[in-house]
Design a protein around this motif. Structure first.
Motif, mmCIF file in Angstrom:
data_model
loop_
_atom_site.group_PDB
_atom_site.id
_atom_site.type_symbol
_atom_site.label_atom_id
_atom_site.label_comp_id
_atom_site.label_asym_id
_atom_site.label_seq_id
_atom_site.Cartn_x
_atom_site.Cartn_y
_atom_site.Cartn_z
ATOM 1 N N LEU A 32 -3.811 5.159 -0.667
ATOM 2 C CA LEU A 32 -3.906 5.717 -2.223
ATOM 3 C C LEU A 32 -4.340 4.487 -2.981
ATOM 4 O O LEU A 32 -3.677 3.377 -2.835
ATOM 5 N N ALA A 33 -5.021 4.729 -4.045
ATOM 6 C CA ALA A 33 -5.356 3.662 -5.006
ATOM 7 C C ALA A 33 -4.269 3.807 -6.219
ATOM 8 O O ALA A 33 -4.292 5.112 -6.507
ATOM 9 N N ALA A 34 -4.127 2.700 -6.598
ATOM 10 C CA ALA A 34 -3.126 2.544 -7.898
ATOM 11 C C ALA A 34 -4.013 3.307 -8.972
ATOM 12 O O ALA A 34 -5.124 2.972 -9.473
ATOM 13 N N ASP A 35 -3.292 3.813 -9.707
ATOM 14 C CA ASP A 35 -3.673 4.849 -10.878
ATOM 15 C C ASP A 35 -3.005 4.590 -12.282
ATOM 16 O O ASP A 35 -2.884 5.558 -13.024
ATOM 17 N N GLY B 53 0.477 2.184 -13.313
ATOM 18 C CA GLY B 53 2.082 2.130 -13.051
ATOM 19 C C GLY B 53 2.349 2.594 -11.859
ATOM 20 O O GLY B 53 2.111 1.846 -10.878
ATOM 21 N N SER B 54 3.343 3.533 -11.979
ATOM 22 C CA SER B 54 3.798 4.089 -10.735
ATOM 23 C C SER B 54 3.061 5.169 -9.872
ATOM 24 O O SER B 54 3.362 5.736 -8.876
ATOM 25 N N ARG B 55 1.791 5.707 -10.616
ATOM 26 C CA ARG B 55 0.968 6.691 -9.947
ATOM 27 C C ARG B 55 0.083 6.045 -9.056
ATOM 28 O O ARG B 55 -0.588 5.039 -9.157
ATOM 29 N N PHE B 56 -0.125 6.703 -7.782
ATOM 30 C CA PHE B 56 -1.152 6.468 -6.964
ATOM 31 C C PHE B 56 -2.014 7.609 -6.705
ATOM 32 O O PHE B 56 -1.171 8.841 -6.165
ATOM 33 N N HIS B 57 -3.275 7.661 -6.191
ATOM 34 C CA HIS B 57 -4.015 8.698 -6.014
ATOM 35 C C HIS B 57 -5.060 8.517 -5.193
ATOM 36 O O HIS B 57 -5.850 7.272 -5.368
ATOM 37 N N ASP B 58 -5.583 9.412 -4.409
ATOM 38 C CA ASP B 58 -6.858 9.408 -3.603
ATOM 39 C C ASP B 58 -7.353 10.903 -3.432
ATOM 40 O O ASP B 58 -6.513 11.643 -3.209
ATOM 41 N N GLN B 59 -8.544 10.936 -2.631
ATOM 42 C CA GLN B 59 -9.027 12.393 -2.409
ATOM 43 C C GLN B 59 -9.587 12.205 -0.976
ATOM 44 O O GLN B 59 -10.296 11.255 -0.619
ATOM 45 N N ARG C 196 3.682 7.200 2.770
ATOM 46 C CA ARG C 196 4.404 6.044 3.155
ATOM 47 C C ARG C 196 4.361 4.992 1.983
ATOM 48 O O ARG C 196 3.210 4.608 1.444
ATOM 49 N N HIS C 197 5.430 4.255 1.958
ATOM 50 C CA HIS C 197 5.322 2.950 1.123
ATOM 51 C C HIS C 197 6.515 1.997 1.434
ATOM 52 O O HIS C 197 7.643 2.485 1.473
ATOM 53 N N GLY C 198 6.400 0.937 1.823
ATOM 54 C CA GLY C 198 7.251 0.047 2.352
ATOM 55 C C GLY C 198 8.324 0.633 3.341
ATOM 56 O O GLY C 198 7.451 1.149 4.358
ATOM 57 N N ASP C 199 9.491 0.712 3.114
ATOM 58 C CA ASP C 199 10.341 1.154 3.879
ATOM 59 C C ASP C 199 10.506 2.686 3.908
ATOM 60 O O ASP C 199 11.597 3.154 4.673
ATOM 61 N N ASP C 200 9.832 3.306 2.990
ATOM 62 C CA ASP C 200 10.147 4.852 2.558
ATOM 63 C C ASP C 200 8.968 5.582 3.356
ATOM 64 O O ASP C 200 7.844 5.342 3.082
ATOM 65 N N THR C 201 9.474 6.536 4.074
ATOM 66 C CA THR C 201 8.256 7.484 4.557
ATOM 67 C C THR C 201 8.860 8.989 4.021
ATOM 68 O O THR C 201 10.253 9.199 4.569
ATOM 69 N N ILE C 202 8.048 9.815 3.346
ATOM 70 C CA ILE C 202 8.422 11.170 3.257
ATOM 71 C C ILE C 202 7.348 12.212 3.758
ATOM 72 O O ILE C 202 6.188 11.748 3.532
ATOM 73 N N THR D 191 0.765 -1.204 0.025
ATOM 74 C CA THR D 191 0.054 0.013 0.037
ATOM 75 C C THR D 191 0.737 1.244 -0.091
ATOM 76 O O THR D 191 1.982 1.117 0.656
ATOM 77 N N VAL D 192 0.303 2.400 -0.264
ATOM 78 C CA VAL D 192 0.867 3.650 -0.449
ATOM 79 C C VAL D 192 -0.075 4.493 0.554
ATOM 80 O O VAL D 192 -1.213 4.537 0.012
ATOM 81 N N THR D 193 0.487 4.930 1.545
ATOM 82 C CA THR D 193 -0.616 5.668 2.574
ATOM 83 C C THR D 193 -0.257 7.004 2.745
ATOM 84 O O THR D 193 0.813 7.490 2.691
ATOM 85 N N VAL D 194 -1.306 7.913 2.756
ATOM 86 C CA VAL D 194 -1.032 9.446 3.148
ATOM 87 C C VAL D 194 -1.757 9.445 4.483
ATOM 88 O O VAL D 194 -2.760 8.960 4.937
ATOM 89 N N GLU D 195 -0.734 10.176 5.276
ATOM 90 C CA GLU D 195 -1.472 10.638 6.425
ATOM 91 C C GLU D 195 -1.269 12.217 6.754
ATOM 92 O O GLU D 195 0.024 12.925 6.126
ATOM 93 N N ILE D 196 -2.149 12.735 7.705
ATOM 94 C CA ILE D 196 -2.392 14.116 7.852
ATOM 95 C C ILE D 196 -2.373 14.137 9.521
ATOM 96 O O ILE D 196 -3.541 14.185 9.859
#
Length: 582
Positions: free
Chosen positions: A232-235, A237-243, A267-273, A218-223
């Motif tokens: 985020l949903a796969a959109d 290839g490499s692009r993920f998106h949600d509202q 966040r994705h896997g071991d990476d957080t930015i 998963t690709v997760t967004v947090e506020i």
């Protein structure tokens, strides 16, 4: 896709490097020409290649002139202040600065104008454009122990460049912004974009993330401050998106009067930015610029990116000083002319609540008919937009300055570039600095590009180069027409040169032009803002009369930070809303 590096912890390579000017542009093929044997080009970048006793050589990357990086070379090497051409830079770093596992990228904030990069004798890549960041993956080129990095910086002016050969600013060559190693996992978040729209009592926050590598999971967004955590949903290839949709009562919107920022974490896997992002909507309503539904009149000023003794390599102190001046004036807006300024300007503008106009150097006589030039144009737009699309302060993308609106090719290409920017980022306004035209019934904006802009800038110098400052009263108002920002106006004055209001180059003359220009536009409802030319005097090679001596003197501050009379006049107008009478 631009590598988002600023929020990451990186390994900096700034410091003392070696520099070797190459006026005749010869060293790239030096060994091939004179070695007398078949030696490949990368040999020249081996630091011990010139140390053998059998043959001396004239070039060694470990034995140049010691210079700081980042820096403009004319500030580090004053004898090369007016040098245009090639300068070789070299430094060494230890392998431990790279990732133990995962991937390592080499990132440059900006090199003016063309850059060619080698690591340990292997050519890494090239980049054209003197003001935007670029990066190369170097994972497989890192060696145990010492690593040798060589950069060829070329600040020649090119007919097919952007900008091209003629500009009205100084051509500061060098590695003008920081160099760093960016260490990331094998699969990582390369960039993300946050877009905000307001509707029906809700704040809709769109988040798009780009994953580099093999997305798995998963690709997760947090506020955190808003209790938001969503996948985020796969959109494709490499692009993920949600509202995410939130009640407007739950969100403190970013506004110049209250520049609230929230931590947004992907966040994705071991990476957080994560980054500090403001949520706000900028639109137009008739001839008004609107932020979060509220009309905002843009009280601004234009500025270049340079500082006395630093050239274009601004440090944090120089950036902070600009905002001190903007705040003292009472500005809520600044035009960063005529090229992308350091990323730190936009980040501090987010904190200070200063709206920004950012632009690329499609300036004067660009060869719009050349496909290579158009591709370079798109590249520079893309690199700027992807660098700063999360900066709430940036509300205007400018695609050009003072280009010929009678040129049919230009009139085909610039609308295409406006749409290209909108495809990259639809949540900001597109503008350009145009000319005003004189007609029998007054002054008009007759540029066909204006029909494709959200906000039109006009550069005019009534009272200085032509006409009278009061002539702007004749600008034909269209109360529901495209919002107009007077993106340039002003007059030259040398600090400390005093006389009557009719004496050119005096502070009194400059102040009068400001007073009369402000009075002429104050009641025009189509004019949505002002950014006079310019905050401080800057170096300009063809400005050489007795008052200038290589500087454009239209600043309301001189290059040493001394304020002219026009500074106080503009300050009083911005702070009171009334036109000063003297």
């Amino acid at each position: 896709m631009q590598l988002l590096a600023y929020p990451r912890e990186t390994a900096g390579l700034d410091g003392i490097w070696q520099a070797i000017p190459d006026q005749y542009e010869i060293y790239k093929n030096y060994f091939e020409d004179f070695a007398g044997e078949d030696v490949t080009v990368p040999k020249i970048y081996e630091p011990d290649s010139s140390r053998g006793s059998d043959r001396p050589t004239d070039f060694n990357i470990t034995d140049g002139r010691s210079v700081r990086i980042p820096a403009s070379w004319g500030e580090e090497l004053p004898e090369f202040r007016h040098f245009e051409g090639w300068v070789w830079y070299a430094t060494q770093f230890d392998r431990s600065l790279g990732a133990d596992d995962g991937r390592t990228f080499l990132r440059f904030g900006a090199v003016n104008y063309r850059a060619e990069v080698w690591l340990n004798g292997e050519r890494v890549g090239t980049h054209e454009g003197g003001f935007t960041p670029f990066s190369f993956e170097v994972t497989d080129l890192l060696e145990a122990g010492r690593n040798d990095l060589v950069v060829l910086a070329d600040n020649n002016r090119y007919e097919d460049g952007i900008p091209n050969e003629a500009t009205d600013w100084f051509n500061f060559g060098g590695i003008n912004r920081s160099v760093e190693l960016v260490n990331v996992p094998d699969t990582f978040v390369r960039n993300f974009k946050v877009e905000t729209t307001l509707s029906d009592g809700h704040v809709d926050i769109d988040v798009t993330a780009w994953i580099d590598g093999d997305p798995d999971g998963t690709v997760t967004v947090e506020i955190p401050a808003l209790s938001v955590a969503t996948d985020l949903a796969a959109d494709g290839g490499s692009r993920f998106h949600d509202q995410v949709s939130l009640a407007d009562s739950d969100v403190d919107l970013w506004h110049p009067a209250e520049p609230t920022l929230y931590t947004v974490r992907v966040r994705h896997g071991d990476d957080t930015i994560s980054d500090q992002v403001g949520f706000r909507e900028v639109t137009i309503d008739g001839s008004d610029v609107v932020v979060n539904g509220e009309r905002v009149w843009l009280r601004g000023v234009s500025l270049h990116e340079e500082a006395d003794g630093k050239g274009r390599a601004l440090d944090s102190e120089a950036v902070r000083e600009r905002f001190d001046w903007l705040n003292e004036l009472g500005c809520n807006y600044a035009r960063l002319a005529h090229y992308p300024h350091t990323e730190e300007m936009a980040r501090l503008a987010d904190e200070e609540g200063i709206l920004l106009w950012e632009e690329v150097p499609a300036y004067w006589d660009i060869d719009f008919g050349d496909e290579g030039v158009r591709e370079l144009y798109r590249q520079q737009l893309r690199e700027l937009v992807q660098r700063d699309w999360n900066r709430a302060s940036v509300v205007l993308w400018s695609i050009a300055n003072e280009t010929d609106h009678t040129d049919a090719t230009r009139n085909e290409v610039l609308p295409e570039m406006a749409e290209y920017v909108r495809d990259l980022d639809s949540t900001r306004l597109v503008t350009a600095a145009c000319f005003v035209d004189e007609r029998a019934d007054g002054l008009v904006l007759d540029d066909p590009l204006s029909a494709h802009l959200d906000v039109a800038g006009i550069n005019e110098y009534y009272g200085w180069y032509y006409g009278d400052a009061t002539d702007m009263e004749q600008f034909q108002e269209q109360s529901d027409g495209t919002p107009i920002v007077v993106s340039e106006m002003g007059a030259g004055a040398k600090w400390g040169n005093h006389g009557s209001e009719d004496d050119r180059w005096t502070e009194e003359y400059q102040a009068r032009i400001y007073r009369e220009q402000i009075d002429a536009i104050a009641d025009n409802d189509q004019i949505a803002g002002l950014s006079p030319w310019i905050l401080f005097d800057f170096r300009a090679p063809f400005r050489q009369n007795e008052y200038q001596r290589g500087y454009n003197r239209k600043g309301i501050i001189d290059q040493h930070g001394r304020k002219k009379q026009a500074f106080d006049l503009l300050r009083r107008f911005y702070r009171s809303g009334e036109v000063p009478q003297s």
